[in-house]
Design an enzyme around this catalytic site. Structure first.
Site, PDB file in Angstrom:
ATOM      1  N   SER A 117       0.835  -1.211   0.000  1.00 54.22           N
ATOM      2  CA  SER A 117       0.000   0.000   0.000  1.00 54.22           C
ATOM      3  C   SER A 117       0.864   1.253   0.000  1.00 54.22           C
ATOM      4  CB  SER A 117      -0.853   0.070   1.267  1.00 54.22           C
ATOM      5  OG  SER A 117      -1.553  -1.105   1.468  1.00 54.22           O
ATOM      6  N   HIS A 157      -1.779  -3.476  -6.919  1.00 52.80           N
ATOM      7  CA  HIS A 157      -2.404  -3.072  -5.655  1.00 52.80           C
ATOM      8  C   HIS A 157      -3.915  -3.270  -5.670  1.00 52.80           C
ATOM      9  CE1 HIS A 157      -3.342   0.331  -2.594  1.00 52.80           C
ATOM     10  NE2 HIS A 157      -3.112  -0.795  -1.964  1.00 52.80           N
ATOM     11  N   GLU A 159      -4.963  -0.895  -8.665  1.00 47.48           N
ATOM     12  CA  GLU A 159      -3.984   0.116  -9.093  1.00 47.48           C
ATOM     13  C   GLU A 159      -2.752  -0.609  -9.620  1.00 47.48           C
ATOM     14  OE1 GLU A 159      -3.611   4.169  -6.685  1.00 47.48           O
ATOM     15  OE2 GLU A 159      -3.855   2.499  -5.347  1.00 47.48           O
ATOM     16  N   ASN A 172      -4.926   6.054  -1.990  1.00 54.08           N
ATOM     17  CA  ASN A 172      -4.596   6.463  -0.627  1.00 54.08           C
ATOM     18  C   ASN A 172      -4.053   7.888  -0.547  1.00 54.08           C
ATOM     19  OD1 ASN A 172      -5.502   4.200   0.778  1.00 54.08           O
ATOM     20  ND2 ASN A 172      -3.673   3.054   0.234  1.00 54.08           N
TER      21      ASN A 172
END
Ligand code: NAD
Length: 291
Positions: free
Chosen positions: A119, A140, A152, A190
């Site tokens: 992450s 991801h 991702e 994120n």
């Protein structure tokens, strides 16, 4: 490049979800973990989740059985040597991931694509310590993997076009949607989501709103399916803090300063749903705001 066998390192909440969707899409899956219990729990979770999909009419019984038959578990990392694509989904610690790649690489085919589900750790830095930075990238998934539509795909500085295209094709075969991201702290989701959550914690910290008013404002006022504080509890407050620290350290901008109240909750061990207490207390029948 023809990808048929997928090696997955780490059978935790992400690894088991990745094994689930890969097997259902027709890939042969080799799932490894250092822990025998984690492997056993992963197979139980995958079976339970597939059964639920069968119950809802989303997956045929025969497809569930075929998917389960495509998953092989092993505690021996070198068994993943014949994989066409490896997705590392072990604990979020750089030394752990680095040791896995060092141990695995001597057993891999020269053509194997190596990826990480990290992450927050730099893909370029992880890649630079392998023998194949051009065949290394970030893959991801979002949590929970069988439910979330997005993946991702993160290019390191050296990732070549063929590797990226091969991973895009895998995402398409899963029926998911890929978003392409460059390798900067926290990538896309994120980078945007965590500062919003952090700002929600500041809004609480400064007394602008209560837990309930902040969450209902974003649900009813911005049409978010979950409020930011409820979502933070779902993700885990330790994870939220770790990602804010990656943004703060990596981009050196004070706008990413983690809210002191978020730090305080983590220091208290109030990490959200997984510890039954965070911005809400989950120990009773209904979640009760803790502020
Ligand atoms: P987890 O703690 O549920 O699972 C990690 C697993 O890795 C454990 O079963 C552990 O036994 C295993 N492991 C540790 N060292 C290992 C080794 N040397 N070899 C093989 N297995 C090893 O963690 P998770 O939530 O599944 O996260 C895994 C990765 O996915 C992390 O990089 C995390 O950042 C990333 N990720 C997590 C989420 C999330 O919401 N939890 C979302 C996207 C990405």
């Amino acid at each position: 490049m023809d990808i048929q066998t997928i090696g997955i390192v780490g059978a935790g909440q992400m690894g088991n979800g990745i094994a689930h969707v890969m097997a259902l899409a027709g890939y042969d899956v080799l799932l490894t973990d250092v822990s025998a219990e984690a492997l056993k729990a992963a197979v139980e979770t995958i079976t339970g989740n597939l059964d639920r999909q069968v119950g809802r009419g989303k997956v045929a019984e025969a497809d569930r059985d075929a998917a389960l038959a495509r998953i092989t578990t092993t505690q021996t990392l070198s068994d993943l040597g014949q994989s066409d694509l490896v997705i590392e989904a072990a604990t979020e610690r750089e030394t752990v991931k680095q040791a896995i790649f060092e141990d695995l690489i001597p057993h891999l085919k020269p053509t194997t694509i190596l990826t990480s589900n990290t992450s927050s750790i730099s893909i370029t830095r992880l890649a630079s310590r392998t023998d194949r930075p051009e065949k290394f990238m970030g893959f991801h998934f979002m949590n929970p993997v069988p439910v979330m539509q997005l993946v991702e795909l993160i290019r390191g500085i050296a990732t070549d076009k063929e590797t990226f295209a091969a991973c895009q094709a895998v995402v398409a075969k899963l029926g998911k949607t890929a978003a392409s991201a460059e390798d900067f702290p926290a990538f896309i989701v994120n980078r945007i989501l965590m500062p919003m959550i952090n700002e929600a914690v500041y809004t609480l910290y400064e007394g602008v709103g209560s837990v309930e008013s902040i969450d209902s404002s974003l649900k009813l006022g911005a049409n978010h399916p979950m409020g930011p504080l409820e979502l933070a509890d779902f993700i885990g407050l330790d994870t939220c803090l770790a990602i804010m620290n990656v943004l703060h350290d990596g981009l050196a901008d004070t706008k990413y300063r983690p809210c002191p109240l978020l730090t305080k909750y983590v220091e208290a061990g109030w990490l959200g749903r997984k510890t039954q207490r965070g911005f809400y207390d989950y120990r009773g029948d209904v979640p009760v705001p803790t502020r």
